[in-house]
Design an enzyme around this catalytic site. Structure first.
Site, PDB file in Angstrom:
ATOM      1  N   GLY A   1       3.136   1.343  -3.004  1.00 57.06           N
ATOM      2  CA  GLY A   1       2.230   1.699  -4.373  1.00 57.06           C
ATOM      3  C   GLY A   1       1.623   3.068  -4.332  1.00 57.06           C
TER       4      GLY A   1
ATOM      5  CG  ASN B   1     -12.376  -3.481  13.404  1.00 55.26           C
ATOM      6  OD1 ASN B   1     -13.236  -3.586  12.609  1.00 55.26           O
ATOM      7  ND2 ASN B   1     -11.251  -3.954  13.643  1.00 55.26           N
TER       8      ASN B   1
ATOM      9  CE1 TYR C   1      -4.004   2.204   0.516  1.00 57.49           C
ATOM     10  CE2 TYR C   1      -2.571   3.058   2.296  1.00 57.49           C
ATOM     11  CZ  TYR C   1      -3.721   3.232   1.502  1.00 57.49           C
ATOM     12  OH  TYR C   1      -4.739   4.171   1.719  1.00 57.49           O
TER      13      TYR C   1
ATOM     14  NE  ARG D   1      -2.848   5.079  12.394  1.00 54.43           N
ATOM     15  CZ  ARG D   1      -1.718   4.666  13.133  1.00 54.43           C
ATOM     16  NH1 ARG D   1      -1.227   5.224  14.139  1.00 54.43           N
ATOM     17  NH2 ARG D   1      -1.362   3.192  12.943  1.00 54.43           N
TER      18      ARG D   1
ATOM     19  CB  VAL E   1     -13.845   5.081  13.269  1.00 61.62           C
ATOM     20  CG1 VAL E   1     -15.012   5.345  13.524  1.00 61.62           C
ATOM     21  CG2 VAL E   1     -12.538   5.738  13.429  1.00 61.62           C
TER      22      VAL E   1
ATOM     23  CG  ASN F   1      -6.066   7.260  10.199  1.00 59.77           C
ATOM     24  OD1 ASN F   1      -5.144   7.777   9.897  1.00 59.77           O
ATOM     25  ND2 ASN F   1      -6.201   6.137  10.530  1.00 59.77           N
TER      26      ASN F   1
ATOM     27  CG  ASP G   1      -0.290  -0.094  13.977  1.00 58.81           C
ATOM     28  OD1 ASP G   1      -1.204  -0.857  13.727  1.00 58.81           O
ATOM     29  OD2 ASP G   1      -0.289   0.957  14.346  1.00 58.81           O
TER      30      ASP G   1
HETATM   31  P1  NAD Z   1     -12.794   1.584   0.144  1.00 60.76           P
HETATM   32  O1  NAD Z   1     -11.750   0.675   0.223  1.00 60.76           O
HETATM   33  O2  NAD Z   1     -13.959   2.137   0.750  1.00 60.76           O
HETATM   34  O3  NAD Z   1     -12.786   2.184  -1.344  1.00 60.76           O
HETATM   35  C1  NAD Z   1     -11.898   1.671  -2.308  1.00 60.76           C
HETATM   36  C2  NAD Z   1     -12.818   1.590  -3.621  1.00 60.76           C
HETATM   37  O4  NAD Z   1     -11.627   1.390  -4.526  1.00 60.76           O
HETATM   38  C3  NAD Z   1     -13.620   0.479  -3.562  1.00 60.76           C
HETATM   39  O5  NAD Z   1     -14.942   0.811  -3.841  1.00 60.76           O
HETATM   40  C4  NAD Z   1     -12.971  -0.694  -3.991  1.00 60.76           C
HETATM   41  O6  NAD Z   1     -13.751  -1.600  -4.703  1.00 60.76           O
HETATM   42  C5  NAD Z   1     -12.415   0.029  -5.364  1.00 60.76           C
HETATM   43  N1  NAD Z   1     -11.145  -0.525  -5.959  1.00 60.76           N
HETATM   44  C6  NAD Z   1     -10.370  -1.234  -5.203  1.00 60.76           C
HETATM   45  N2  NAD Z   1      -9.263  -1.723  -6.154  1.00 60.76           N
HETATM   46  C7  NAD Z   1      -9.832  -1.439  -7.335  1.00 60.76           C
HETATM   47  C8  NAD Z   1      -9.332  -1.357  -8.806  1.00 60.76           C
HETATM   48  N3  NAD Z   1      -8.273  -2.178  -8.984  1.00 60.76           N
HETATM   49  N4  NAD Z   1      -9.992  -1.269  -9.730  1.00 60.76           N
HETATM   50  C9  NAD Z   1     -11.456  -0.596  -9.506  1.00 60.76           C
HETATM   51  N5  NAD Z   1     -11.693  -0.335  -8.086  1.00 60.76           N
HETATM   52  C10 NAD Z   1     -10.942  -0.827  -7.405  1.00 60.76           C
HETATM   53  O7  NAD Z   1     -11.651   2.754   0.599  1.00 60.76           O
HETATM   54  P2  NAD Z   1     -11.822   4.287   1.164  1.00 60.76           P
HETATM   55  O8  NAD Z   1     -11.712   4.802   2.474  1.00 60.76           O
HETATM   56  O9  NAD Z   1     -13.130   4.860   0.371  1.00 60.76           O
HETATM   57  O10 NAD Z   1     -10.573   5.015   0.161  1.00 60.76           O
HETATM   58  C11 NAD Z   1     -10.397   5.595  -1.017  1.00 60.76           C
HETATM   59  C12 NAD Z   1      -9.328   6.132  -1.408  1.00 60.76           C
HETATM   60  O11 NAD Z   1      -8.895   7.024  -0.246  1.00 60.76           O
HETATM   61  C13 NAD Z   1      -8.314   5.010  -1.505  1.00 60.76           C
HETATM   62  O12 NAD Z   1      -7.427   5.096  -2.499  1.00 60.76           O
HETATM   63  C14 NAD Z   1      -7.416   5.151  -0.159  1.00 60.76           C
HETATM   64  O13 NAD Z   1      -5.980   4.568  -0.477  1.00 60.76           O
HETATM   65  C15 NAD Z   1      -7.491   6.683   0.030  1.00 60.76           C
HETATM   66  N6  NAD Z   1      -7.354   7.013   1.339  1.00 60.76           N
HETATM   67  C16 NAD Z   1      -8.422   6.790   2.332  1.00 60.76           C
HETATM   68  C17 NAD Z   1      -8.175   7.033   3.640  1.00 60.76           C
HETATM   69  C18 NAD Z   1      -9.192   7.037   4.698  1.00 60.76           C
HETATM   70  O14 NAD Z   1      -8.932   7.072   5.864  1.00 60.76           O
HETATM   71  N7  NAD Z   1     -10.389   6.728   4.321  1.00 60.76           N
HETATM   72  C19 NAD Z   1      -7.031   7.550   4.071  1.00 60.76           C
HETATM   73  C20 NAD Z   1      -5.886   7.985   3.091  1.00 60.76           C
HETATM   74  C21 NAD Z   1      -6.125   7.631   1.663  1.00 60.76           C
HETATM   75  N1  UDP Z   2      -6.478  -0.768  15.642  1.00 62.08           N
HETATM   76  C1  UDP Z   2      -6.896  -1.235  16.702  1.00 62.08           C
HETATM   77  N2  UDP Z   2      -8.237  -2.134  16.738  1.00 62.08           N
HETATM   78  C2  UDP Z   2      -8.589  -2.131  15.622  1.00 62.08           C
HETATM   79  C3  UDP Z   2      -8.234  -1.706  14.571  1.00 62.08           C
HETATM   80  C4  UDP Z   2      -7.234  -0.930  14.381  1.00 62.08           C
HETATM   81  O1  UDP Z   2      -6.359  -1.067  17.824  1.00 62.08           O
HETATM   82  O2  UDP Z   2      -9.735  -3.214  15.920  1.00 62.08           O
HETATM   83  C5  UDP Z   2      -5.257   0.300  15.588  1.00 62.08           C
HETATM   84  C6  UDP Z   2      -4.198  -0.181  14.560  1.00 62.08           C
HETATM   85  O3  UDP Z   2      -3.231  -0.940  15.006  1.00 62.08           O
HETATM   86  C7  UDP Z   2      -3.749   1.206  14.164  1.00 62.08           C
HETATM   87  C8  UDP Z   2      -4.913   2.335  14.362  1.00 62.08           C
HETATM   88  O4  UDP Z   2      -5.851   1.552  15.193  1.00 62.08           O
HETATM   89  O5  UDP Z   2      -2.652   1.644  15.242  1.00 62.08           O
HETATM   90  C9  UDP Z   2      -5.445   2.745  13.248  1.00 62.08           C
HETATM   91  O6  UDP Z   2      -5.790   1.594  12.468  1.00 62.08           O
HETATM   92  P1  UDP Z   2      -6.456   1.575  11.103  1.00 62.08           P
HETATM   93  O7  UDP Z   2      -6.393   0.098  10.345  1.00 62.08           O
HETATM   94  O8  UDP Z   2      -7.804   2.171  11.251  1.00 62.08           O
HETATM   95  O9  UDP Z   2      -5.742   2.496  10.122  1.00 62.08           O
HETATM   96  P2  UDP Z   2      -4.050   2.743   9.856  1.00 62.08           P
HETATM   97  O10 UDP Z   2      -4.066   4.215  10.392  1.00 62.08           O
HETATM   98  O11 UDP Z   2      -3.300   1.918  10.706  1.00 62.08           O
HETATM   99  O12 UDP Z   2      -4.096   2.734   8.338  1.00 62.08           O
END
Ligand code: NAD
Ligand code: UDP
Length: 310
Positions: free
Chosen positions: A146, A188, A143, A209, A186, A172, A270
């Site tokens: 990438g 979970n 991740y 976080r 959150v 987050n 982590d």
């Molecule tokens: P999510 O997993 O709910 O959404 C990701 C979406 O992408 C899903 O609908 C999934 O089906 C789709 N997807 C995955 N692989 C795919 C592929 N190869 N082709 C087409 N669709 C694909 O996650 P999210 O929280 O909505 O995150 C959305 C974006 O924001 C992601 O790129 C994530 O890395 C980025 N992001 C989110 C957070 C967060 O806290 N929510 C934080 C940092 C970055």
């Molecule tokens: N975490 C936790 N319990 C859970 C899920 C996550 O204590 O059931 C912790 C995890 O180890 C991390 C933080 O919560 O330290 C945030 O985790 P999350 O998977 O939401 O996102 P991250 O910021 O690690 O990508």
């Protein structure tokens, strides 16, 4: 504008599609439904300006569009680690395919990057100039690396081909439409609290976080996309950090739950702390979060109450 949202049926994507339609744009939502669902956009299916396409971004796509938000990528460690090769392909091949599409059509393109590009940071709060501390061979690398490679591709398509790019480093974010089995902290904790199950803290819970409510984040993404001049990465997130063990207590209180807290092993790599410096977003986008954690968690608890009971 005619806008493509990849990952549009996911948690953030579904809120973004909804907001773009409200602002009178045409939206093509593209998703392979790996972690997203049709259910997340069911309220949009009959909208005349909305279209849904099942497609995987690791394969090229030919569309005529004017803007792209590239959100396709599983965001929860549980899901991105379950098929790490596909995760890396999604970020890297996906970026190449979508940047190619932007280059051909002249579309503006925004990358949903992440605070994970900072890895386990050695400075706090994290500023955009910080290069990060990332393990290239660990279980989070598919991740983190990438997303880092995708940022490189975005900058190089800008420098080499003058593609009009934006990079949002998202911290987050939480809110309604996170999947019940999403695995992030959150959702979970709320689901565990509502179902009377043990609250699972990984490690000692002192890791921090900073949690941003989804409507604030979507507002930031749209401001960044429509900003005329910004090219380099911009942090978007809530600047108030909280230890995970305090988040558990807040959620127990908000849900009036009698669940007990249990401590489980901290997964490797982590990050110990995560806190965005959002000065750039404040200055350039006139953006900062407006929903505090109490309000945001209440809305999310309400959502999960309805989802679990239904
Ligand atoms: P999510 O997993 O709910 O959404 C990701 C979406 O992408 C899903 O609908 C999934 O089906 C789709 N997807 C995955 N692989 C795919 C592929 N190869 N082709 C087409 N669709 C694909 O996650 P999210 O929280 O909505 O995150 C959305 C974006 O924001 C992601 O790129 C994530 O890395 C980025 N992001 C989110 C957070 C967060 O806290 N929510 C934080 C940092 C970055
Ligand atoms: N975490 C936790 N319990 C859970 C899920 C996550 O204590 O059931 C912790 C995890 O180890 C991390 C933080 O919560 O330290 C945030 O985790 P999350 O998977 O939401 O996102 P991250 O910021 O690690 O990508």
């Amino acid at each position: 504008m005619k806008i493509l949202v990849t990952g549009g049926a996911g948690f953030l994507g579904s809120h973004l599609c909804t907001e773009l339609l409200k602002q009178d744009h045409e939206v093509i939502c593209l998703d392979n439904f790996y972690t997203g669902s049709k259910q997340n956009v069911s309220h949009l299916l009959s909208h005349p300006n909305f279209e849904l396409i099942r497609h995987d971004v690791t394969f090229p796509i030919f569309l005529e569009i004017e803007g792209i938000f590239n959100l396709a990528c599983p965001a929860s460690p549980k899901h991105y680690q379950s098929n790490p090769v596909q995760t890396l392909k999604t970020s890297v091949h996906g970026a190449i395919n979508l940047l190619g599409l932007a280059k051909r059509t002249g579309a503006k393109i925004l990358q949903a990057s992440t605070s994970e590009v900072y890895g386990d940071p050695r400075i706090s709060p994290q500023i955009e100039e910080y290069w990060g501390n990332v393990n290239p061979i660990g279980i989070r690398s598919c991740y983190d690396e990438g997303k880092r490679a995708a940022e490189t591709l975005f900058m190089d398509y800008y420098r080499q081909h003058q593609v009009d790019i934006r990079i949002a480093r998202i911290f987050n974010t939480y809110g309604p439409r996170m999947a019940i089995d999403d695995g992030r902290v959150v959702s979970n904790f709320i689901v565990q609290a509502l179902m009377g199950k043990d609250i699972t803290i990984y490690g000692d819970g002192n890791q921090t976080r900073s949690f941003c409510y989804v409507s604030d984040l979507v507002d930031g993404l749209i401001r960044l996309f429509f900003n005329e001049t910004t090219i380099g990465p911009i942090n978007l997130g809530n600047p108030t950090p909280i230890p995970i063990k305090d988040l558990a207590s807040e959620i127990l209180q908000l849900t009036n739950s009698t669940s007990k807290i249990v401590f489980e092993q901290l997964p490797s790599d982590d990050p110990i702390m995560r806190e965005p410096n959002i000065d750039k977003a404040r200055q350039i986008l006139n953006w900062e979060p407006s929903i505090d954690r109490q309000q945001g968690l209440m809305k999310t608890v309400e959502y999960f109450k309805n989802t679990i009971i239904r």
